[in-house]
Design a protein around this motif. Structure first.
Motif, PDB file in Angstrom:
ATOM      1  N   GLY A   1       0.894  -1.404   0.051  1.00 45.72           N
ATOM      2  CA  GLY A   1       0.031   0.094   0.164  1.00 45.72           C
ATOM      3  C   GLY A   1       1.034   1.427   0.496  1.00 45.72           C
ATOM      4  O   GLY A   1       0.510   2.778  -0.530  1.00 45.72           O
ATOM      5  N   ALA A   2       2.512   1.535  -0.435  1.00 43.33           N
ATOM      6  CA  ALA A   2       3.161   1.895  -0.129  1.00 43.33           C
ATOM      7  C   ALA A   2       2.738   3.211  -1.911  1.00 43.33           C
ATOM      8  O   ALA A   2       2.689   4.485  -1.062  1.00 43.33           O
ATOM      9  N   PHE A   3       2.429   2.339  -2.729  1.00 39.63           N
ATOM     10  CA  PHE A   3       2.457   3.329  -4.095  1.00 39.63           C
ATOM     11  C   PHE A   3       1.436   2.194  -4.237  1.00 39.63           C
ATOM     12  O   PHE A   3       0.909   1.321  -4.341  1.00 39.63           O
ATOM     13  N   ALA A   4       0.653   3.316  -5.053  1.00 45.49           N
ATOM     14  CA  ALA A   4      -0.579   2.887  -5.713  1.00 45.49           C
ATOM     15  C   ALA A   4      -0.330   1.971  -6.809  1.00 45.49           C
ATOM     16  O   ALA A   4      -1.394   0.700  -7.684  1.00 45.49           O
ATOM     17  N   SER A   5       1.091   2.148  -7.656  1.00 46.20           N
ATOM     18  CA  SER A   5       1.083   1.479  -9.070  1.00 46.20           C
ATOM     19  C   SER A   5       2.521   1.377  -9.128  1.00 46.20           C
ATOM     20  O   SER A   5       3.545   2.304  -8.685  1.00 46.20           O
ATOM     21  N   ASN A   6       3.189   0.117  -9.447  1.00 49.15           N
ATOM     22  CA  ASN A   6       5.051  -0.532  -9.979  1.00 49.15           C
ATOM     23  C   ASN A   6       4.919   0.973 -10.383  1.00 49.15           C
ATOM     24  O   ASN A   6       5.946   1.403 -10.174  1.00 49.15           O
ATOM     25  N   SER A   7       4.408   1.986 -11.677  1.00 53.87           N
ATOM     26  CA  SER A   7       5.162   2.936 -12.086  1.00 53.87           C
ATOM     27  C   SER A   7       5.443   3.918 -11.016  1.00 53.87           C
ATOM     28  O   SER A   7       6.188   5.113 -10.650  1.00 53.87           O
ATOM     29  N   GLU A   8       4.309   4.063 -10.344  1.00 54.01           N
ATOM     30  CA  GLU A   8       4.404   5.072  -9.127  1.00 54.01           C
ATOM     31  C   GLU A   8       5.283   4.886  -8.408  1.00 54.01           C
ATOM     32  O   GLU A   8       6.075   6.104  -8.152  1.00 54.01           O
ATOM     33  N   TYR A   9       6.018   3.844  -8.117  1.00 54.71           N
ATOM     34  CA  TYR A   9       6.903   3.216  -7.328  1.00 54.71           C
ATOM     35  C   TYR A   9       8.392   3.616  -8.268  1.00 54.71           C
ATOM     36  O   TYR A   9       9.332   4.591  -6.973  1.00 54.71           O
ATOM     37  N   ILE A  10       8.304   3.630  -9.209  1.00 54.15           N
ATOM     38  CA  ILE A  10       9.413   3.700  -9.767  1.00 54.15           C
ATOM     39  C   ILE A  10       9.726   5.657 -10.179  1.00 54.15           C
ATOM     40  O   ILE A  10      11.185   6.322  -9.611  1.00 54.15           O
ATOM     41  N   ARG A  11       9.031   6.705 -10.875  1.00 52.06           N
ATOM     42  CA  ARG A  11       8.367   7.958 -10.540  1.00 52.06           C
ATOM     43  C   ARG A  11       9.139   8.567  -9.533  1.00 52.06           C
ATOM     44  O   ARG A  11       9.689   9.846  -9.656  1.00 52.06           O
ATOM     45  N   GLU A  12       8.656   7.938  -8.564  1.00 51.19           N
ATOM     46  CA  GLU A  12       8.897   8.233  -6.532  1.00 51.19           C
ATOM     47  C   GLU A  12      10.703   7.787  -6.028  1.00 51.19           C
ATOM     48  O   GLU A  12      10.926   9.076  -6.263  1.00 51.19           O
ATOM     49  N   LEU A  13      10.729   7.001  -7.559  1.00 56.24           N
ATOM     50  CA  LEU A  13      12.653   7.075  -6.672  1.00 56.24           C
ATOM     51  C   LEU A  13      13.542   7.950  -8.337  1.00 56.24           C
ATOM     52  O   LEU A  13      14.465   8.483  -7.630  1.00 56.24           O
ATOM     53  N   VAL A  14      13.077   7.855  -9.258  1.00 56.66           N
ATOM     54  CA  VAL A  14      13.502   8.901 -10.100  1.00 56.66           C
ATOM     55  C   VAL A  14      13.656  10.236  -9.199  1.00 56.66           C
ATOM     56  O   VAL A  14      14.189  10.700  -9.527  1.00 56.66           O
ATOM     57  N   ARG A  15      12.194  10.597  -8.729  1.00 52.32           N
ATOM     58  CA  ARG A  15      12.249  12.002  -8.665  1.00 52.32           C
ATOM     59  C   ARG A  15      13.273  12.234  -7.106  1.00 52.32           C
ATOM     60  O   ARG A  15      14.254  13.316  -6.820  1.00 52.32           O
ATOM     61  N   GLU A  16      13.257  10.747  -5.961  1.00 48.09           N
ATOM     62  CA  GLU A  16      14.212  11.203  -5.457  1.00 48.09           C
ATOM     63  C   GLU A  16      15.134  11.393  -5.479  1.00 48.09           C
ATOM     64  O   GLU A  16      16.440  12.503  -5.355  1.00 48.09           O
ATOM     65  N   ARG A  17      16.033  10.313  -7.365  1.00 44.60           N
ATOM     66  CA  ARG A  17      17.410  10.884  -6.984  1.00 44.60           C
ATOM     67  C   ARG A  17      17.619  11.981  -7.838  1.00 44.60           C
ATOM     68  O   ARG A  17      18.475  12.790  -7.938  1.00 44.60           O
ATOM     69  N   TYR A  18      16.389  12.167  -8.317  1.00 43.02           N
ATOM     70  CA  TYR A  18      16.664  14.191  -8.962  1.00 43.02           C
ATOM     71  C   TYR A  18      16.694  14.732  -8.418  1.00 43.02           C
ATOM     72  O   TYR A  18      17.949  15.913  -7.628  1.00 43.02           O
ATOM     73  N   ARG A  19      16.460  14.950  -7.115  1.00 42.72           N
ATOM     74  CA  ARG A  19      16.230  15.547  -5.942  1.00 42.72           C
ATOM     75  C   ARG A  19      17.755  15.933  -5.223  1.00 42.72           C
ATOM     76  O   ARG A  19      18.077  17.137  -5.386  1.00 42.72           O
ATOM     77  N   LYS A  20      18.041  14.459  -5.070  1.00 40.34           N
ATOM     78  CA  LYS A  20      19.590  14.855  -4.377  1.00 40.34           C
ATOM     79  C   LYS A  20      20.678  14.899  -5.715  1.00 40.34           C
ATOM     80  O   LYS A  20      21.486  15.698  -5.055  1.00 40.34           O
ATOM     81  N   LYS A  21      20.169  14.426  -6.886  1.00 44.74           N
ATOM     82  CA  LYS A  21      21.476  15.375  -7.825  1.00 44.74           C
ATOM     83  C   LYS A  21      21.523  16.970  -7.875  1.00 44.74           C
ATOM     84  O   LYS A  21      22.338  17.692  -7.714  1.00 44.74           O
TER      85      LYS A  21
END
Length: 85
Positions: free
Chosen positions: A20-40
């Protein structure tokens, strides 16, 4: 865009979504990419600030606005309340 994961990673993503942490696989991957983007972006900003500070320091040294190393450390120790050597 297509993303290929190992079976182990795919299972992990599905598990995260099923919990239940994410609504879909795509949402999970998008969040990982966003997090990596913000860190960069944050890292890039820190490096930019460091470059600017170094440039100011070099300009100060070139203009004769500096202290001998021993005197600088004495000042730092005094400011921090540390014993002098």
């Amino acid at each position: 865009m297509t993303i290929t994961l190992t079976d182990e990673l795919e299972q992990f993503v599905r598990s995260e979504v099923n919990e239940g942490a994410f609504a879909s696989n795509s949402e999970y991957i998008r969040e990982l990419v966003r997090e990596r983007y913000r860190k960069k972006m944050a890292r890039d900003e820190k490096l930019k600030a460091l470059d600017a500070a170094l440039a100011r320091g070099i300009a100060d040294a070139d203009a004769g606005r500096g202290l001998p190393l021993k005197e600088a450390f004495q000042h730092i120790r005094a400011t921090l309340g540390l014993p002098s050597d």
